[in-house]
Write a protein that holds these residues in place. Structure first.
Motif, mmCIF file in Angstrom:
data_model
loop_
_atom_site.group_PDB
_atom_site.id
_atom_site.type_symbol
_atom_site.label_atom_id
_atom_site.label_comp_id
_atom_site.label_asym_id
_atom_site.label_seq_id
_atom_site.Cartn_x
_atom_site.Cartn_y
_atom_site.Cartn_z
ATOM 1 N N LEU A 192 0.816 -1.214 0.000
ATOM 2 C CA LEU A 192 0.000 0.000 0.000
ATOM 3 C C LEU A 192 0.849 1.263 0.000
ATOM 4 C CD1 LEU A 192 -2.724 -0.962 2.634
ATOM 5 C CD2 LEU A 192 -2.900 -1.060 0.146
ATOM 6 N N ALA A 193 2.051 1.151 0.573
ATOM 7 C CA ALA A 193 2.912 2.330 0.713
ATOM 8 C C ALA A 193 4.354 1.878 0.832
ATOM 9 C CB ALA A 193 2.503 3.131 1.943
ATOM 10 N N LEU A 194 5.263 2.850 0.772
ATOM 11 C CA LEU A 194 6.689 2.562 0.879
ATOM 12 C C LEU A 194 7.044 2.150 2.306
ATOM 13 C CD1 LEU A 194 9.390 2.624 -0.647
ATOM 14 C CD2 LEU A 194 9.627 5.017 0.044
ATOM 15 N N ASP A 195 6.598 2.918 3.276
ATOM 16 C CA ASP A 195 6.853 2.663 4.696
ATOM 17 C C ASP A 195 5.594 3.051 5.463
ATOM 18 O OD1 ASP A 195 8.170 1.952 6.990
ATOM 19 O OD2 ASP A 195 9.919 3.235 6.649
ATOM 20 N N LYS A 196 5.617 2.857 6.776
ATOM 21 C CA LYS A 196 4.405 3.104 7.564
ATOM 22 C C LYS A 196 3.962 4.564 7.510
ATOM 23 C CE LYS A 196 6.698 3.634 12.069
ATOM 24 N NZ LYS A 196 6.746 3.108 13.463
ATOM 25 N N ASP A 197 4.910 5.485 7.331
ATOM 26 C CA ASP A 197 4.560 6.906 7.256
ATOM 27 C C ASP A 197 3.727 7.225 6.026
ATOM 28 O OD1 ASP A 197 5.923 7.370 9.604
ATOM 29 O OD2 ASP A 197 7.776 8.027 8.610
ATOM 30 N N GLY A 198 3.772 6.351 5.029
ATOM 31 C CA GLY A 198 3.016 6.589 3.807
ATOM 32 C C GLY A 198 1.613 6.009 3.814
ATOM 33 N N VAL A 199 1.250 5.297 4.864
ATOM 34 C CA VAL A 199 -0.079 4.710 4.949
ATOM 35 C C VAL A 199 -1.082 5.779 5.365
ATOM 36 C CG1 VAL A 199 -1.521 2.944 6.036
ATOM 37 C CG2 VAL A 199 0.889 2.466 5.553
ATOM 38 N N ASP A 200 -2.182 5.868 4.640
ATOM 39 C CA ASP A 200 -3.202 6.883 4.913
ATOM 40 C C ASP A 200 -3.727 6.741 6.342
ATOM 41 O OD1 ASP A 200 -6.235 7.826 4.830
ATOM 42 O OD2 ASP A 200 -5.169 8.828 3.201
ATOM 43 N N ALA A 201 -3.942 7.884 6.987
ATOM 44 C CA ALA A 201 -4.388 7.901 8.382
ATOM 45 C C ALA A 201 -5.707 7.170 8.572
ATOM 46 C CB ALA A 201 -4.503 9.348 8.875
ATOM 47 N N THR A 202 -6.598 7.262 7.604
ATOM 48 C CA THR A 202 -7.891 6.573 7.730
ATOM 49 C C THR A 202 -7.715 5.058 7.712
ATOM 50 O OG1 THR A 202 -8.243 6.699 5.325
ATOM 51 C CG2 THR A 202 -9.164 8.485 6.664
ATOM 52 N N VAL A 203 -6.718 4.586 6.960
ATOM 53 C CA VAL A 203 -6.431 3.150 6.924
ATOM 54 C C VAL A 203 -5.892 2.703 8.281
ATOM 55 C CG1 VAL A 203 -5.017 1.344 5.864
ATOM 56 C CG2 VAL A 203 -6.010 3.147 4.446
ATOM 57 N N VAL A 204 -5.004 3.520 8.862
ATOM 58 C CA VAL A 204 -4.444 3.203 10.175
ATOM 59 C C VAL A 204 -5.550 3.123 11.219
ATOM 60 C CG1 VAL A 204 -2.912 4.008 12.022
ATOM 61 C CG2 VAL A 204 -2.208 4.245 9.630
ATOM 62 N N GLU A 205 -6.434 4.108 11.210
ATOM 63 C CA GLU A 205 -7.549 4.126 12.175
ATOM 64 C C GLU A 205 -8.436 2.899 11.996
ATOM 65 O OE1 GLU A 205 -9.552 7.816 11.603
ATOM 66 O OE2 GLU A 205 -7.819 9.029 12.178
ATOM 67 N N ARG A 206 -8.698 2.536 10.758
ATOM 68 C CA ARG A 206 -9.535 1.366 10.481
ATOM 69 C C ARG A 206 -8.888 0.089 11.013
ATOM 70 N NH1 ARG A 206 -9.321 -0.240 4.545
ATOM 71 N NH2 ARG A 206 -7.465 -1.297 5.365
ATOM 72 N N ILE A 208 -6.699 -0.203 13.428
ATOM 73 C CA ILE A 208 -6.714 -0.202 14.898
ATOM 74 C C ILE A 208 -8.073 -0.653 15.413
ATOM 75 C CG2 ILE A 208 -6.639 1.287 16.948
ATOM 76 C CD1 ILE A 208 -4.437 2.895 15.549
ATOM 77 N N GLU A 209 -9.131 -0.134 14.795
ATOM 78 C CA GLU A 209 -10.487 -0.518 15.216
ATOM 79 C C GLU A 209 -10.750 -1.997 14.958
ATOM 80 O OE1 GLU A 209 -12.682 1.193 17.030
ATOM 81 O OE2 GLU A 209 -10.999 2.602 17.164
ATOM 82 N N ILE A 210 -10.270 -2.501 13.803
ATOM 83 C CA ILE A 210 -10.428 -3.926 13.495
ATOM 84 C C ILE A 210 -9.681 -4.761 14.540
ATOM 85 C CG2 ILE A 210 -9.772 -5.754 11.860
ATOM 86 C CD1 ILE A 210 -10.286 -3.745 9.599
ATOM 87 N N GLY A 211 -8.470 -4.322 14.883
ATOM 88 C CA GLY A 211 -7.679 -5.035 15.890
ATOM 89 C C GLY A 211 -8.366 -5.080 17.237
ATOM 90 N N LYS A 212 -8.977 -3.977 17.618
ATOM 91 C CA LYS A 212 -9.704 -3.919 18.886
ATOM 92 C C LYS A 212 -10.898 -4.862 18.874
ATOM 93 C CE LYS A 212 -8.608 0.852 20.284
ATOM 94 N NZ LYS A 212 -9.190 2.197 20.519
ATOM 95 N N GLU A 213 -11.650 -4.852 17.783
ATOM 96 C CA GLU A 213 -12.827 -5.704 17.686
ATOM 97 C C GLU A 213 -12.449 -7.185 17.722
ATOM 98 O OE1 GLU A 213 -16.063 -5.031 17.835
ATOM 99 O OE2 GLU A 213 -15.406 -2.994 18.303
ATOM 100 N N GLN A 214 -11.344 -7.528 17.054
ATOM 101 C CA GLN A 214 -10.889 -8.917 17.060
ATOM 102 C C GLN A 214 -10.496 -9.347 18.469
ATOM 103 O OE1 GLN A 214 -7.747 -8.764 14.136
ATOM 104 N NE2 GLN A 214 -9.109 -9.386 12.451
ATOM 105 N N ALA A 215 -9.762 -8.480 19.169
ATOM 106 C CA ALA A 215 -9.339 -8.787 20.542
ATOM 107 C C ALA A 215 -10.542 -8.878 21.470
ATOM 108 C CB ALA A 215 -8.361 -7.715 21.029
ATOM 109 N N ARG A 216 -11.496 -7.988 21.279
ATOM 110 C CA ARG A 216 -12.712 -7.995 22.108
ATOM 111 C C ARG A 216 -13.487 -9.304 21.886
ATOM 112 N NH1 ARG A 216 -14.469 -3.322 20.635
ATOM 113 N NH2 ARG A 216 -13.677 -2.119 22.405
#
Length: 277
Positions: A192-206, A208-216
Motif C-alpha cells: 500500500l505504501a513505501l513505509d508506515k509513514d506513507g499509509v493513509d491515516a484513515t487506513v491506520v484508524e480502520r 486499529i479498530e479492526i484489531g480492537k474488535e478482534q481482541a474484544r
C-alpha cells in the motif's frame, strides 16, 4: 457523385476505418474526402459518448526507462474485451501513447492526451478515432512519470501489469538486478505504501479498530485492547509496506535489509504499480 472502390480504399488507407464505414462516409459527404474524415471522427465521438460508462478491464501496460536510467514512464491503455487488446491498431496506439509520454515528458494524463501527433491531431483524437473503428471504449487509465537516481521497470508476462521502482544512494553499484527483484515484489505483493509513514491515516484508524474488535471478540480485557491492536497494526505494516515486507525470494530479509545488503544506504524513494483489470 459516384463513389468508386478506389475512393473507398484511399479513405480506408488514410483513416484505418472499415470499408463499409468509409463507403457510407464518402456517400454522405458526396465524395468530399475531408468531410468524410470528419464524419468518421464524429462516429468515433458518438461511440465514445455512448460507451463512456462501460468497464475497460482489458488492455496493455507499457513502460520505458531512459538511457541514463534516471527517468521511467508507464502507461496503461485499456479496452473492453481481450480480442481488441490483441489487434495491431490497438497495440500501435499503445506504443504511440508511451512514445508521446517519452518525447514530451508530459506531467499528467491530461497533458499526455493533449500532445500532438505527426498528423497534427491530439493523442485523444486518435483514441477517439480508433473507438469509432473498433466500436469499444478505449482509454488511457494510468500514466506515471518517475525520476530518481536509478529507475527500474518491470512488465508482467500477461502485459497487463507493470511497475516502476525509483532508487537512491546507489553509490555507483549496479542495482538493476535488485531493482527488478523489488519491482517483481511490488507486482506480486501489492504494498500500500513505501513505509508506515506513507499509509493513509484513515487506513491506520480502520486497522486499529479492526484489531480492537478482534481482541474484544477473543475475550481480551478492555484495558488491553489498544495495546493488542497496536501489535496487530505493526503486523499490518510488515505485510503492507514495501520496505518492511519480507523479500519473497528470501524470507530472512526485509526489502530494506535486501537493499542495504546490496549497497550500504541504498533505498527506494517511490514505486508505481499499474494494472488493468
Amino acid at each position: 457523385m459516384a463513389i468508386t472502390a478506389a475512393d473507398v480504399n484511399k479513405l480506408r488507407q488514410e483513416t484505418g476505418a472499415g470499408m463499409m464505414d468509409c463507403k457510407k462516409a464518402l456517400t454522405e459527404a458526396d465524395g468530399d474526402f475531408e468531410k468524410a474524415k470528419e464524419i468518421l471522427r464524429k462516429q468515433g465521438q458518438k461511440i465514445a459518448d455512448k460507451r463512456a460508462d462501460n468497464t475497460t478491464a482489458e488492455g496493455i501496460v507499457l513502460a520505458q526507462v531512459n538511457a541514463e536510467g534516471n527517468n521511467g514512464k508507464i502507461i496503461a491503455l485499456a479496452c473492453e474485451t481481450e480480442p481488441v487488446s490483441k489487434v495491431a491498431d490497438f497495440q500501435n496506439l499503445a506504443n504511440a501513447v508511451i512514445e508521446s509520454a517519452v518525447s514530451t515528458n508530459a506531467d499528467s494524463k491530461e497533458a499526455l492526451l493533449a500532445t500532438a501527433q505527426a498528423d497534427g491531431r491530439t493523442l485523444q483524437e486518435h483514441i477517439t478515432d480508433l473507438m469509432g473503428k473498433i466500436g469499444e471504449k478505449i482509454d488511457v487509465v494510468a500514466y506515471e512519470n518517475v525520476s530518481a537516481e536509478k529507475v527500474v521497470s518491470y512488465i508482467h508476462s500477461n502485459g497487463k501489469l507493470g511497475v516502476l521502482v525509483a532508487m537512491t544512494n546507489t553509490n555507483g553499484a549496479d542495482v538493476a538486478e535488485v531493482g527488478r527483484d523489488v519491482a517483481m515484489q511490488v507486482a506480486a505483493m501489492k504494498p500500500l505504501a513505501l513505509d508506515k509513514d506513507g499509509v493513509d491515516a484513515t487506513v491506520v484508524e480502520r486497522e486499529i479498530e479492526i484489531g480492537k474488535e478482534q481482541a474484544r471478540a477473543e475475550g481480551k480485557p478492555e484495558a488491553m485492547l489498544e495495546k493488542i491492536a497496536l501489535g496487530k497494526l505493526n503486523k499490518f505494516y510488515k505485510d503492507n509496506t514495501l520496505l518492511n515486507q519480507e523479500f519473497v525470494k528470501d524470507s530472512s530479509l526485509t526489502i530494506a535489509q535486501l537493499l542495504d545488503k546490496t549497497s550500504k544506504g541504498l533505498t527506494i524513494t517511490s514505486f508505481k504499480r499499474v494494472a488493468i483489470g
